[in-house]
Structure formats: structure tokens, C-alpha cells
Design a protein around this motif. Structure first.
Motif, PDB file in Angstrom:
ATOM      1  N   LEU A  25       1.325   5.405   3.681  1.00 43.48           N
ATOM      2  CA  LEU A  25       2.213   4.413   3.056  1.00 43.48           C
ATOM      3  C   LEU A  25       2.955   5.023   1.876  1.00 43.48           C
ATOM      4  N   GLN A  28       6.411   2.179  -2.354  1.00 48.61           N
ATOM      5  CA  GLN A  28       7.132   0.912  -2.180  1.00 48.61           C
ATOM      6  C   GLN A  28       6.424   0.030  -1.160  1.00 48.61           C
ATOM      7  N   GLU A  29       5.985   0.648  -0.069  1.00 51.01           N
ATOM      8  CA  GLU A  29       5.316  -0.138   0.980  1.00 51.01           C
ATOM      9  C   GLU A  29       4.005  -0.721   0.477  1.00 51.01           C
ATOM     10  N   ASP A  32       4.802  -3.529  -1.930  1.00 50.01           N
ATOM     11  CA  ASP A  32       5.187  -4.756  -1.233  1.00 50.01           C
ATOM     12  C   ASP A  32       3.967  -5.461  -0.645  1.00 50.01           C
ATOM     13  N   TYR A  38       6.897  -1.269  -7.512  1.00 50.56           N
ATOM     14  CA  TYR A  38       6.413   0.062  -7.110  1.00 50.56           C
ATOM     15  C   TYR A  38       6.072   0.956  -8.311  1.00 50.56           C
TER      16      TYR A  38
ATOM     17  N   ARG B 193       8.057   8.709   2.309  1.00 51.58           N
ATOM     18  CA  ARG B 193       6.731   8.625   2.918  1.00 51.58           C
ATOM     19  C   ARG B 193       5.937   9.841   2.461  1.00 51.58           C
TER      20      ARG B 193
END
Lengths: 77, 376
Positions: A25, A28-29, A32, A38, B193
Motif C-alpha cells: 500500500l 495515501q492508500e 484513505d 497521508y 507504491r
């Protein structure tokens, strides 16, 4: 944002970055997923902010590990 | 570039914070300029209104720039942002409380206002109260007994009220600028990522390098301030000792607190720096073990840290160990102080520069990996 008291900085060891990377991940992911900004993730990863118990539990749920795996109590002086 | 973009930058925010603080201080302190000649006093008098408007306008711009934090409802912020906001308001309250207390104490200690009230007036020229001339105190007494007391009280009240209202925003803006600066790397990493091949060793190395860089950046400005102020101070002391210039009572009132403050700050910086050097030695050793920096870099960090310790205790050690040292002229003593303090500062600064550059290089290498991964 400010510097945390030394006692707080040194007592919590966070392995959140390792688990986030293992989960594939981005910050940001992950942010969220647990409903924070973030930049807050960055502060937690650098050990400059210790999250609340609620947020720690959210991390554990999202990363599918226990809270103790992510956060450990450092050596008490 | 609109106002929000300008104030969204680190430089823009910090410039605005400095401007608000400077204008507020100038607005308040300018009242003491009334004893000046007529044209100057007139210009200051005329600019009172403009000054207060400028203060409010600058503050509103700052508030506008931080509206996402200051005006947001609690439920729209995460716990870290809430804590950041609460901390700023708490610090703002503490500062206002202390400034208020400080102003009160200054008025009581520097000016015998109580005597003014009790005896129906205080004569600054009276020898009963003046064994030694105290120009600043005398000036304040004369000034407060003049026609500007009401204006002073009104302006003080306005500035304190303004400070109470805007200081938390000023603190938040200053810290938010630091937040943005320190997180510029995070912004690049936020959407990327993670590197698929990143091992826990890589992450550990990045964490170590980040910690070195954080410690260096936190200490850099403090060290720079001492590096400029301390040699200047010693040089001034040497010059005074050589010329044997008379230092009047006013100079003592001004230079006494400056000397005490500067010496305390310098000693504190030196000792705090030594603890940080200890951490740098440990962290650079970790990086050597991981083969990310050369052994030469590590040896320089160790040698310079040891040199800092030796230079810092050399002068007091010589003073106590060698009786002849005490008989040296004062000027030579100041020269020795100048040489040893500069040597201490140089070795300590060099330690931080070497370790900081090594950490910076490693972080750049790690970021390059992320960039490559993101683009591929």
C-alpha cells in the motif's frame, strides 16, 4: 506537528512502514483506509507521533495484523 | 500566483508570520519614539491607523491561508491535525499569559509605579532613589509620567488582545511551514507504491538516514546562530579589553542580560550538540555495517566528536591545571577563549555536516529507487 515529548517519542516503536510495504500500500492508500491525512502516516512512520488506540486498531485491521505487531513499547527509562 | 498558493509555500507562510510579528512589535514599540524630534514623531503618529490596519490585514491573510485547519470542523480533521491545532492554541495561550505577566513585572520592577501612586509622583532626578544612574529606568519613569500614559495603556491593551487572538494562528502557520518543508519527501512518496523489492534492511537504512537528517536539520540553525554570535561576542570582548573603553551603566543594563543569555544559549547548544554527536556516531556506525557509507566518513564523525569534547574542556582544564595560566593578561585569556570556542564550534559543525551529507545521499538514493519503480 510539533515535536513530541521525549518520553513519548522513545517509548513507542512503530513498524507500520514495514507492514504497509508488505501489504503493497502507498501512504495515501493506507491513509484513505483509516481515514486520516497521508502526512499523518508519515509522522507515525517516523515515530514522531503516536496514534490513538482507535487509530492503532484501525491500522491493525487494515494491515491484517495485531496492534502489538505494529507498535511496541520501547525500553522504559 | 494567488494568495492561497503564495501562502501555501514554506517561504510565503514564514514571511507572513515574520511580517505579522514585526508589524505588531513595531506598532507597539513606536509609542516610545515620541520623545523624538517633531517630523519623526509626526510620521509615527500619522501611521498609527495604517499600522493597525496592516496588522489586521496581514493576520487575516494568514488566517485565510490556514482556513483548512483553523476553520475546519473537528470531525473533518484527523486526530493528528486536531492535536496540531490544539497544541498551537495551548502554546498561544501560554505565550500570551507569559507576555502579560512579563509586561506587568517589567512595569513594576523597572519603574517604581507603586511609589508614584503612594507619594503622588516620582522624581527621576531625586538622589534618594538613585545611588547609581539607571538610564532605562529613568527614561521609562519620565515617559510614563508624561502625556502618553493613556495612549500607552490603550495600545498595550490592543496589542495584548490582538496577540491573544492571532498568536495561535501564527504558531500554527510557523509549524505548518516546517511541516510542509519536512514532508516534501513524503509528498513524493505518498502516491508512489512501495518498491516491491524493498527489504526490511532497506527500510531500516532509510529510517536511520532519516533520523540522522532530522537531528542535523533540527540543530543546524541553532548551531549557525551560535557560530555567528559567539565569535562576534568574544571579538567584541577582546576589543573592549584592548581599548579599555568605559562601559557606562546603560551599557551594563543592555549588555549584562545579552551576555548572560548568549553564554547560556551557547553552553546549552554545545552540550545538547554533544549528545546528538553521540547519536550520530551510533547511527553512522550502523550505516557502515550496512556498507552504505565508507569507514572514512565514520572515522571523521568519531574524530571530530572527540575533538569537540577535547576543545570544550581544554580551556577550563588549562585554567585549573596550569597556575601560570591565571597570571596571563585578560586580553590573552580572551584570545585563548576565542581560539578554543571557534575550534569547538568548527569540529561540532563539521560532524553534523559530514553525517548530514551522508544521510542526504542515502535518502536521495532511496528516493531514486522509488521514482524508478513508480515510472516503470
Amino acid at each position: 506537528m510539533g515535536r513530541k515529548p521525549k518520553a513519548q517519542e522513545e517509548q513507542i516503536i512503530s513498524s507500520i512502514e514495514q507492514f504497509r510495504v508488505l501489504a503493497g500500500l502507498s501512504r495515501q492508500e493506507l491513509a484513505d483506509a483509516v481515514d486520516v491525512h497521508y502526512q499523518t502516516i508519515g509522522y507515525i512512520e517516523r515515530g514522531e507521533y503516536s496514534p490513538s488506540l482507535v487509530l492503532a486498531l484501525k491500522f491493525a485491521k487494515v494491515l491484517n495484523v495485531s496492534v502489538e505487531d505494529i507498535f511496541q513499547l520501547g525500553e522504559l527509562k | 500566483m494567488n494568495a492561497r498558493n503564495l501562502l501555501g509555500s514554506v517561504t510565503g507562510l514564514r514571511t507572513m508570520v515574520i511580517a505579522v510579528c514585526a508589524i505588531t512589535n513595531i506598532y507597539f514599540l513606536s509609542i516610545f519614539a515620541y520623545p523624538l524630534d517633531w517630523p519623526t514623531a509626526h510620521v509615527l503618529d500619522e501611521s498609527q491607523f495604517q499600522g493597525s490596519v496592516l496588522m489586521v490585514v496581514l493576520f487575516l491573510m494568514l488566517r485565510f491561508a490556514l482556513a483548512n485547519l483553523t476553520a475546519a470542523r473537528a470531525e473533518d480533521l484527523d486526530e493528528f491535525q486536531l492535536k496540531m491545532r490544539d497544541d498551537a492554541y495551548r502554546l498561544g495561550y501560554i505565550v500570551v499569559r507569559r507576555v502579560g505577566l512579563g509586561v506587568f513585572l517589567a512595569l513594576v520592577v523597572l519603574t517604581p509605579l507603586t511609589e508614584s501612586f503612594v507619594y503622588g509622583g516620582y522624581d527621576a532626578s531625586s538622589k534618594d532613589f538613585h545611588v547609581q544612574s539607571q538610564p532605562i529606568r529613568d527614561f521609562l519613569i519620565r515617559w510614563l509620567q508624561g502625556p502618553h500614559l493613556l495612549d500607552f495603556a490603550a495600545r498595550l491593551f490592543f496589542v495584548l488582545a490582538f496577540t491573544a487572538y492571532c498568536f495561535p494562528i501564527v504558531v500554527l502557520a510557523w509549524r505548518n511551514a516546517a511541516f510542509q518543508a519536512s514532508l516534501s519527501n513524503d509528498d513524493r512518496l505518498a502516491l508512489a507504491r512501495p518498491v516491491a523489492s524493498a527489504s526490511s534492511d532497506d527500510l531500516q537504512i532509510r529510517a536511520t538516514a532519516s533520523e540522522i537528517q532530522l537531528r542535523v536539520s533540527q540543530f543546524r540553525k541553532q548551531l549557525a546562530l551560535v557560530a555567528i554570535a559567539w565569535p562576534l561576542f568574544i571579538a567584541a570582548a577582546v576589543a573592549l579589553a584592548q581599548t579599555k573603553s568605559f562601559i557606562g551603566p546603560a551599557s551594563f543594563e543592555i549588555f549584562g542580560p545579552i551576555t548572560f543569555g548568549l553564554m547560556s544559549f551557547t553552553l546549552w547548544t554545545l552540550f545538547a550538540g554533544m549528545f546528538k554527536q553521540q547519536v550520530l556516531i551510533k547511527k553512522t556506525k550502523d550505516l557502515v555495517r550496512a556498507s552504505r557509507i565508507s569507514g572514512v566518513t565514520y572515522r571523521w564523525v568519531v574524530t571530530l566528536s572527540l575533538a569537540t569534547g577535547v576543545f570544550s574542556i581544554a580551556l577550563p582544564a588549562l585554567f585549573y591545571a596550569a597556575p601560570t595560566f591565571k597570571t596571563l593578561p585578560l586580553t590573552l585569556g580572551w584570545y585563548a577563549g576565542l581560539i578554543f570556542s571557534i575550534a569547538t564550534l568548527v569540529s561540532q559543525t563539521a560532524t553534523f555536516i559530514i553525517a548530514g551529507n551522508a544521510a542526504k545521499r542515502i535518502i536521495a538514493e532511496e528516493l531514486a529507487k522509488v521514482d524508478v519503480s513508480a515510472s516503470s
